[in-house]
Design a protein around this motif. Structure first.
Motif, mmCIF file in Angstrom:
data_model
loop_
_atom_site.group_PDB
_atom_site.id
_atom_site.type_symbol
_atom_site.label_atom_id
_atom_site.label_comp_id
_atom_site.label_asym_id
_atom_site.label_seq_id
_atom_site.Cartn_x
_atom_site.Cartn_y
_atom_site.Cartn_z
ATOM 1 N N TYR A 173 33.131 -1.036 42.660
ATOM 2 C CA TYR A 173 32.468 -1.069 43.958
ATOM 3 C C TYR A 173 31.709 -2.388 44.102
ATOM 4 C CZ TYR A 173 33.413 3.913 43.828
ATOM 5 O OH TYR A 173 34.031 5.126 43.746
ATOM 6 N N ALA A 174 31.325 -2.701 45.329
ATOM 7 C CA ALA A 174 30.572 -3.931 45.584
ATOM 8 C C ALA A 174 29.256 -3.932 44.817
ATOM 9 C CB ALA A 174 30.327 -4.102 47.076
ATOM 10 N N ASP A 218 28.710 -2.783 41.909
ATOM 11 C CA ASP A 218 28.998 -3.193 40.527
ATOM 12 C C ASP A 218 28.984 -4.714 40.405
ATOM 13 O OD1 ASP A 218 29.298 -0.552 39.738
ATOM 14 O OD2 ASP A 218 31.474 -0.576 40.018
ATOM 15 N N ALA A 219 29.573 -5.388 41.388
ATOM 16 C CA ALA A 219 29.606 -6.849 41.364
ATOM 17 C C ALA A 219 28.193 -7.427 41.485
ATOM 18 C CB ALA A 219 30.488 -7.371 42.491
ATOM 19 N N VAL A 220 27.361 -6.811 42.311
ATOM 20 C CA VAL A 220 25.981 -7.281 42.474
ATOM 21 C C VAL A 220 25.198 -7.092 41.177
ATOM 22 C CG1 VAL A 220 23.812 -6.858 43.684
ATOM 23 C CG2 VAL A 220 25.959 -6.914 44.959
#
Length: 55
Positions: free
Chosen positions: A2-3, A5-7
């Motif tokens: 998910y986004a 996770d990237a953050v």
């Protein structure tokens, strides 16, 4: 993945070493962080009949 996770991975990579990240998704986080962040597996165990919202 998910986004979020990237953050979280990006924030961990910016921290001063050593960095330890607790996660239940080691495979996904290792793809994002590589070997620069130590990942520790955490498992959530719920009692019978419990829901995530009850926590």
């Amino acid at each position: 993945m998910y986004a979020i996770d990237a953050v979280i991975a990006e924030m961990a990579l910016r921290r001063r070493r050593p960095v330890v990240r607790l996660t239940c998704d080691v495979d996904g986080m290792s793809k994002l962080c590589g070997e620069q962040v130590r990942l520790v597996v955490v498992q959530l165990v719920l009692a019978a009949g419990a829901r995530i919202g009850d926590l």
